[in-house]
Every structure is written in structure tokens, then in C-alpha cells.
Motif scaffolding. Structure first.
Motif, PDB file in Angstrom:
ATOM      1  N   MET A 174      -5.612   5.330   0.433  1.00  9.44           N
ATOM      2  CA  MET A 174      -5.262   4.094  -0.226  1.00  9.44           C
ATOM      3  C   MET A 174      -5.884   2.959   0.496  1.00  9.44           C
ATOM      4  SD  MET A 174      -1.542   4.359  -1.377  1.00  9.44           S
ATOM      5  CE  MET A 174      -0.823   5.387  -0.062  1.00  9.44           C
ATOM      6  N   PRO A 175      -6.313   2.018   0.113  1.00 13.16           N
ATOM      7  CA  PRO A 175      -6.746   0.660   0.909  1.00 13.16           C
ATOM      8  C   PRO A 175      -5.771   0.238   1.745  1.00 13.16           C
ATOM      9  CG  PRO A 175      -7.447   0.240  -1.378  1.00 13.16           C
ATOM     10  CD  PRO A 175      -6.579   1.365  -1.449  1.00 13.16           C
ATOM     11  N   SER A 176      -6.002  -0.147   2.994  1.00 14.97           N
ATOM     12  CA  SER A 176      -4.973  -0.626   3.964  1.00 14.97           C
ATOM     13  C   SER A 176      -4.168  -1.800   3.279  1.00 14.97           C
ATOM     14  CB  SER A 176      -5.733  -0.965   5.352  1.00 14.97           C
ATOM     15  OG  SER A 176      -6.721  -2.008   4.945  1.00 14.97           O
ATOM     16  N   TRP A 177      -4.644  -2.518   2.329  1.00 15.05           N
ATOM     17  CA  TRP A 177      -4.031  -3.613   1.663  1.00 15.05           C
ATOM     18  C   TRP A 177      -2.573  -3.270   1.142  1.00 15.05           C
ATOM     19  CZ3 TRP A 177      -3.545  -3.991  -3.353  1.00 15.05           C
ATOM     20  CH2 TRP A 177      -4.613  -3.571  -3.958  1.00 15.05           C
TER      21      TRP A 177
ATOM     22  N   GLY B 252      -0.815  -0.792   1.875  1.00 16.87           N
ATOM     23  CA  GLY B 252       0.181  -0.622   2.929  1.00 16.87           C
ATOM     24  C   GLY B 252       0.964  -2.031   3.349  1.00 16.87           C
ATOM     25  N   VAL B 253       0.220  -3.048   3.328  1.00 12.40           N
ATOM     26  CA  VAL B 253       0.822  -4.317   3.498  1.00 12.40           C
ATOM     27  C   VAL B 253       1.945  -4.672   2.274  1.00 12.40           C
ATOM     28  CG1 VAL B 253       0.659  -6.638   3.818  1.00 12.40           C
ATOM     29  CG2 VAL B 253      -0.953  -5.135   5.050  1.00 12.40           C
ATOM     30  N   ILE B 254       1.223  -4.532   1.346  1.00 11.66           N
ATOM     31  CA  ILE B 254       2.205  -4.785   0.181  1.00 11.66           C
ATOM     32  C   ILE B 254       3.389  -3.952   0.135  1.00 11.66           C
ATOM     33  CG2 ILE B 254       2.169  -4.612  -2.464  1.00 11.66           C
ATOM     34  CD1 ILE B 254      -0.477  -5.568  -2.421  1.00 11.66           C
ATOM     35  N   LEU B 255       3.307  -2.598   0.532  1.00  8.78           N
ATOM     36  CA  LEU B 255       4.447  -1.810   0.450  1.00  8.78           C
ATOM     37  C   LEU B 255       5.474  -2.176   1.486  1.00  8.78           C
ATOM     38  CD1 LEU B 255       2.555   1.682   0.022  1.00  8.78           C
ATOM     39  CD2 LEU B 255       4.242   0.609  -1.603  1.00  8.78           C
ATOM     40  N   LEU B 256       4.817  -2.690   2.828  1.00 10.45           N
ATOM     41  CA  LEU B 256       5.890  -3.031   3.834  1.00 10.45           C
ATOM     42  C   LEU B 256       6.533  -4.199   3.388  1.00 10.45           C
ATOM     43  CD1 LEU B 256       6.737  -2.596   6.696  1.00 10.45           C
ATOM     44  CD2 LEU B 256       4.892  -4.328   7.299  1.00 10.45           C
TER      45      LEU B 256
ATOM     46  N   MET C  41      11.217   4.372  -1.892  1.00  6.27           N
ATOM     47  CA  MET C  41      10.089   4.799  -2.535  1.00  6.27           C
ATOM     48  C   MET C  41       8.883   4.195  -1.791  1.00  6.27           C
ATOM     49  SD  MET C  41      10.404   5.021  -6.729  1.00  6.27           S
ATOM     50  CE  MET C  41      10.927   3.220  -6.754  1.00  6.27           C
ATOM     51  N   SER C  42       9.064   2.767  -1.628  1.00  3.76           N
ATOM     52  CA  SER C  42       7.969   2.197  -0.693  1.00  3.76           C
ATOM     53  C   SER C  42       7.993   2.635   0.586  1.00  3.76           C
ATOM     54  CB  SER C  42       8.178   0.691  -0.576  1.00  3.76           C
ATOM     55  OG  SER C  42       9.379   0.391   0.045  1.00  3.76           O
TER      56      SER C  42
ATOM     57  N   VAL D 284       5.042   6.379   4.434  1.00  3.38           N
ATOM     58  CA  VAL D 284       5.176   7.536   5.339  1.00  3.38           C
ATOM     59  C   VAL D 284       4.208   8.622   5.091  1.00  3.38           C
ATOM     60  CG1 VAL D 284       6.582   9.418   6.398  1.00  3.38           C
ATOM     61  CG2 VAL D 284       7.382   7.067   6.309  1.00  3.38           C
ATOM     62  N   PHE D 285       4.143   9.102   3.784  1.00  4.30           N
ATOM     63  CA  PHE D 285       3.587  10.186   3.342  1.00  4.30           C
ATOM     64  C   PHE D 285       2.186   9.927   2.757  1.00  4.30           C
ATOM     65  CE2 PHE D 285       8.055  11.476   2.787  1.00  4.30           C
ATOM     66  CZ  PHE D 285       7.753  12.722   3.931  1.00  4.30           C
ATOM     67  N   GLY D 286       1.831   8.763   2.664  1.00  2.66           N
ATOM     68  CA  GLY D 286       0.423   8.541   2.011  1.00  2.66           C
ATOM     69  C   GLY D 286      -0.800   8.205   3.219  1.00  2.66           C
ATOM     70  N   SER D 287      -1.721   8.340   2.693  1.00  3.15           N
ATOM     71  CA  SER D 287      -2.929   7.915   3.968  1.00  3.15           C
ATOM     72  C   SER D 287      -3.594   6.693   3.527  1.00  3.15           C
ATOM     73  CB  SER D 287      -3.836   9.359   3.990  1.00  3.15           C
ATOM     74  OG  SER D 287      -4.555   9.353   2.654  1.00  3.15           O
ATOM     75  N   PHE D 288      -3.812   5.957   4.463  1.00  2.00           N
ATOM     76  CA  PHE D 288      -4.758   4.661   4.268  1.00  2.00           C
ATOM     77  C   PHE D 288      -6.165   4.463   4.758  1.00  2.00           C
ATOM     78  CE2 PHE D 288      -0.147   3.860   4.233  1.00  2.00           C
ATOM     79  CZ  PHE D 288       0.027   3.404   2.939  1.00  2.00           C
ATOM     80  N   ASP D 289      -6.937   4.047   4.422  1.00  2.00           N
ATOM     81  CA  ASP D 289      -8.209   3.850   4.588  1.00  2.00           C
ATOM     82  C   ASP D 289      -8.445   2.637   5.740  1.00  2.00           C
ATOM     83  OD1 ASP D 289     -10.938   3.968   5.106  1.00  2.00           O
ATOM     84  OD2 ASP D 289     -11.364   2.778   3.147  1.00  2.00           O
TER      85      ASP D 289
END
Length: 71
Positions: A11-14, A16-20, A54-55, A60-65
Motif C-alpha cells: 500500500m502507499p505510505s499515505w 498508513g498515515v490515514i490508518l494511524l 481493524m486499523s 501491523v500486518f500490511g506492507s507499505f511502499d
């Protein structure tokens, strides 16, 4: 299981910011619902708790680019 791997692929790194941000806000709303104990507080705690879970799980389990860092 393969579908889950595709959904949690790179997933794009942004994202991750939205999930945080979603994790922090839903955790805060969970805490406020727990302490306030207003109308339907148990339902609101469940909803906000599941959103936080869920977020956090996707973070934790997703991978970010992060290829943009090395450029």
C-alpha cells in the motif's frame, strides 16, 4: 487467504498515515464513550473498538511502499 494477501499487499505510505489517524481518533472516541456512559454507550464502544482494531491490524500486518524515501 490469497484474497487477504492481495488486500493487504503493498500500500502507499499515505494509507498508513490515514490508518494511524483513524486508530487514534477511534481510540479516543472509544475512551470518551466508555467514560461518558451515555445513551447506547456499549454499542458505541463496540463500534469504535472494532474500528481501532481493524486499523491497527492493517497497520501491523500490511506492507507499505517506502520507495520514495530512497530516491
Amino acid at each position: 487467504m490469497n484474497l487477504l494477501g492481495e488486500l493487504l499487499g503493498v500500500m502507499p505510505s499515505w494509507v498508513g498515515v490515514i490508518l494511524l489517524i483513524a486508530f487514534v481518533l477511534s481510540g479516543r472516541l472509544f475512551r470518551d464513550a466508555w467514560k461518558g456512559k451515555g445513551v447506547r454507550w456499549k454499542l458505541r464502544c463496540w463500534v469504535f473498538g472494532m474500528l481501532a482494531l481493524m486499523s491497527f491490524s492493517v497497520m501491523v500486518f500490511g506492507s507499505f511502499d517506502f520507495n520514495w524515501v530512497s530516491k
